[in-house]
Every structure is written in structure tokens, then in C-alpha cells.
Design an enzyme around this catalytic site. Structure first.
Site, short mmCIF file in Angstrom:
data_model
loop_
_atom_site.label_atom_id
_atom_site.label_comp_id
_atom_site.label_asym_id
_atom_site.label_seq_id
_atom_site.Cartn_x
_atom_site.Cartn_y
_atom_site.Cartn_z
N ARG A 1 39.30 44.36 38.37
CA ARG A 1 40.47 45.24 38.29
C ARG A 1 40.77 45.88 39.63
NH1 ARG A 1 41.70 50.68 37.12
NH2 ARG A 1 43.69 50.93 36.00
N TYR B 1 34.45 38.37 35.62
CA TYR B 1 34.05 39.74 35.29
C TYR B 1 34.97 40.39 34.26
CZ TYR B 1 30.29 39.33 38.53
OH TYR B 1 29.11 38.92 39.12
N HIS C 1 46.15 49.65 43.21
CA HIS C 1 45.04 48.72 43.04
C HIS C 1 45.02 47.67 44.16
CE1 HIS C 1 45.15 49.55 38.40
NE2 HIS C 1 44.94 50.64 39.12
#
Length: 474
Positions: A217, A252, A155
Site C-alpha cells: 500500500r 503482500y 501514497h
């Protein structure tokens, strides 16, 4: 008489070109009144992550292993213009990632790239710029070094986009530590806004902070619509891949919210934190990578729609290129149409502004990018676009004809002068060297009957670059 001969010669050349295009076409895609024809541009790339159309009418690409390459679209000639494999840390999802041109690249030839550095226990995400001298990228300048004292295995993001007012938008994933996305003292799990010199813009939402939005994310797509809205795509955790409209200084939701606010806990958090919900989501995840608006008359069926690439993953979530239709004001999802589901993982795409062609980069059939990775063109051959002038010293070519070879296994290899007396190597699609031959002239008759039926690609190198192409022996 000379005029008649000249016209006849031109007609012959046109017929030869059309015949070549028809024979080489692997497949076509029919869209209403428009037919798109496939052509392979290059093969055997090292996990291409970002591809951009440059103002020099070349495709520029980052390879996750640590190289930037420059590809001439019509011949596939590929040249390495930056090799920092000794600097780039590659493990799991890390490596050389996003890339963007200076908005006035012809006047200010700077290229901005993001790469991971460090080691297994100490990984940084660096935003840097390089100068383009016409042949190579030189003089790295560090603009931002996102560091963390935690272990980061995946990520990373990191897509970058540069606006006409010379601000960089940069996504950074939460590095596998979900709680970081809500922590405004950390850059991970955020969308950042940065000046071209690496400083913090004075008009950012929070003074003294790079953070433009948070609670992300792992965003790997950024695109401005023609009306100026900023959209992002985001990987979910098995569920709820998202497309979001970015609003400055808004939350978000990750990790408290996945996709829409539709559980009691999520609804409470969304109300308390003023969370922005996605305009659409996919469950199971399709692993959205890139988004870009198509705004060219060559493919009227796609005009004004959002193009999206997906790597696929979970059962029923095919890799693809999709077109996303939005409402007139861009605030609502209307429809998705899915294409190109049998090319393997599709990482990124770019659009040729001269003729409206799309190009997409494949990352193999399985994670993290098993090759051979390719760049594929789909073009409306009936649309007459802007002529691209040839660039000096970049007119080399090499072509195997036909590229689908049947018994007897004879083919013709044509090449430019600088490939004469050079070798060409044929590899199977699993990467094993199968055959090497020497090209003795500009036109060579070759028998490949000693190769078993299957898919192969050739590689031909010289000082001006590399040309590669897939062939099929039946």
C-alpha cells in the site's frame, strides 16, 4: 608549575562542559542501567523527511519542500547543499523524500534521492543521483522515472536502501489507486530492486522487471537486520499498519488483504496468491514511517532491537519512537516499548556509529508537518565513543545560555568570531518575528524581558550555514 596550571585548566574545561550539558539537558530517559540525555540539534527545518548519518560525521537530511541539508551534530550548524525547490512537486504527501549514500561513498561520492515532479494531474516519482564535491551536490543523473497516467495525490513511498552488493531497494506507494498494487505491469504499490546505474538487475525475480515484491500500500521503512533479513514497514488504511519480512517475488496482499489473513475472503485470496502476512500490525494505524536496527553497545537495553518511528494519527495512536523486540531468528514479534510520545509527529531517525546516539526528526504536531520541525538527540553521556575530528571551516558556533530563561530574563549569547557584528533573530513558535539583536562580541549579555513567556527559537545565518536553537522564557 606549568604542568599544574595545564591540569587545572583541563579540569576547568571539563567542569564547564559538564555544567553546560547538565543545564542544557531538556530531559532524560532511564533505561535500566542506562540514562539517555536529550539535546536539540536543530530547529526550524522544513519538514525533514529522511535523516542519515554520513561517513563525514554529519547528519544529512532531505526536506520535503526540495532541499538537502547537512548538519554538524555538536553545534547544529546547518548548510543547504542542494536546492531543487523549482523541480520538486509538493502537494499532500509528495515532495523530496528518500535518500541513500553510495555504499563506498568516500571513494564514489554519489548520493541517491527520490523526489516527485510534474503537477497536480501529472506526477512522476524520480530516482536520481548527485555527485558530492565536498561543498554541494551537483550533476543530477536520472536513473528511474516512475510514471502513471492516473491522478496521484498521496501514497508515494519512497524509502530507499542500498546494499553492499550495490543494489538499490526502493519503495513506491500505490498512489491512492489500490488495484495498482496487484498489477505487475505497474511500478506503483511495489518494492523495486535497481542497479546503481538505473538498469534492471539480471537476478531480479522476474527477468526484465524492477519489481521485487508487490501488493504494497505505502511502505515508508526499509531495514536490513544484522543477519541480513530485509524488513519493511507499511501504512495501513485506518487499520493494520504492518511490519513485513520481504521475500522476493511474493505478494503482500493489498488491497485484497489488510494485515493478517483473517476473513473468509482474505483467507481464500491468501491461499490462492501465496500472500506473505505481516509479523505484526497496529490497529488503529499509528502511521509507521521509518525502521532501523540498533546495534551499538552504548545502549545495551536496545541492542539488537528494531527502532521504529511513527507519526501517529487516530485517537489512541500516539506519535512515538518504539523499540521492537523480535525472536532470535527475527521471524516473530515479541514486544513493543514506546518512547518520546510528546514530541509531535516523528518522521525518521538515524544512529551515530561513533557514540551510539540516536537522532530523530519531528514533523510538528499535525499533518502535513506544521513547524517548527526539529532534530533531537538522545545520548548515553557515560559511554565514551570514538572522537570525531573537527573539520576545517566548520567550527562556528552560537549558544544561548541558559536555554530556559526565568525572571529576570537575562541570558548570555556566546558565538564564534564569524558571528560577531551579525544579527540574530528570535521567533515565536508560531513563526512570528519577535526580536532582532546584533552580537557585538564573542560573549553578549542580553535581556529578553520584553518577550512574553513562551517558546521561541533563534536563527543566525552566515556564509557557512545556519544555527538555530529553542529557548523557553518562563
Amino acid at each position: 608549575m606549568q604542568s599544574i596550571i595545564y591540569r587545572a585548566t583541563i579540569i576547568q574545561l571539563i567542569l564547564l562542559l559538564l555544567t553546560s550539558l547538565i543545564v542544557d539537558a531538556q530531559r532524560t530517559l532511564n533505561l535500566g542501567n542506562t540514562t539517555l540525555t536529550e539535546r536539540e540539534v536543530a530547529v526550524n527545518l522544513d519538514v525533514p523527511w529522511e535523516i542519515l548519518w554520513g561517513s563525514d560525521n554529519h547528519i544529512w537530511a532531505t526536506e520535503r519542500g526540495g532541499r538537502v541539508i547537512r548538519i554538524k551534530p555538536n553545534t547544529g550548524n546547518t548548510k543547504v547543499i542542494l536546492d531543487i525547490r523549482d523541480k520538486v512537486y509538493v502537494e499532500s504527501e509528495s515532495g523530496l523524500l528518500g535518500m541513500a549514500f553510495h555504499p563506498r561513498f568516500d571513494e564514489v561520492p554519489l548520493l541517491y534521492i527520490v523526489y516527485c515532479s510534474g503537477s497536480f494531474n501529472d506526477t512522476n516519482i524520480q530516482l536520481v543521483s548527485y555527485e558530492w564535491n565536498g561543498q554541494d551536490l551537483i550533476n543530477e543523473t536520472l536513473l528511474l522515472n516512475a510514471m502513471t497516467d492516473r491522478f496521484v495525490f498521496f501514497h508515494y513511498g519512497s524509502r530507499i536502501l542500498i546494499t553492499e552488493d550495490e543494489k538499490i531497494f526502493m519503495t513506491i506507494g500505490e498512489g491512492g489507486s489500490p488495484r495498482v498494487a496487484q498489477n505487475k505491469d505497474e511500478l506503483f504499490g511495489k518494492l523495486l530492486r535497481i542497479n546503481l546505474d538505473g538498469s534492471i538487475p539480471d537476478d531480479n525475480p522476474t527477468p526484465g522487471s524492477y519489481i521485487y515484491s508487490y501488493g504494497h500500500r505505502n511502505s515508508q521503512g526499509l531495514a536490513f537486520s544484522p543477519s541480513g533479513r530485509l524488513y519493511s514497514s507499511e501504512h495501513g488504511n485506518e487499520t493494520s499498519d504492518e511490519i513485513n519480512i520481504i521475500i522476493p517475488n511474493r505478494n503482500y496482499g493489498w488491497p485484497e488483504v489488510e494485515g493478517e489473513c483473517n476473513t473468509p475472503a482474505e483467507i481464500n485470496f491468501c491461499n490462492e496468491e501465496n500472500v506473505v502476512e505481516p509479523i505484526t500490525e497496529w490497529t488503529p494505524c499509528i502511521a509507521i514511517s521509518d525502521i532501523e536496527f540498533y546495534n551499538h553497545e552504548a545502549i545495551p537495553e536496545w541492542q539488537g532491537k528494531l527502532l521504529m518511528t511513527a507519526l501517529g494519527g487516530f485517537e489512541g495512536s500516539d506519535p512515538r519512537v518504539s523499540t521492537i523486540e523480535l525472536s532470535d531468528d527475527g521471524s516473530e514479534f515479541i514486544n513493543e516499548e514506546i518512547y518520546f510520545t510528546d514530541y509531535g509527529r516523528i518522521r525518521d531517525l538515524c544512529i551515530n556509529p561513533n557514540n551510539g546516539s540516536i537522532y530523530f526528526a519531528t514533523n510538528g504536531q499535525s499533518y502535513p508537518g506544521i513547524g517548527p520541525n526539529r532534530i533531537i538527540e538522545y545520548r548515553n553521556l557515560d559511554f565514551i565513543g570514538t572522537t570525531i575530528e573537527e573539520t576545517e571551516n566548520e567550527n562556528q558556533f552560537l549558544k544561548v545560555f541558559p536555554n530556559i530563561i526565568t525572571t529576570p530574563s537575562n541570558c548570555t549569547i556566546t558565538c564564534s568570531d564569524n558571528y560577531v557584528n551579525k544579527s540574530i533573530a528570535f521567533y515565536s513558535y508560531n513563526g512570528e518575528l519577535s526580536k532582532t539583536i546584533v552580537l557585538n562580541s564573542n560573549e553578549n549579555q542580553v535581556n529578553l524581558g520584553d518577550l512574553p513567556a513562551g517558546k521561541y527559537f533563534f536563527i543566525a545565518n552566515n556564509k557557512n550555514g545556519t544555527i538555530s536553537q529553542t529557548i523557553i522564557i518562563q
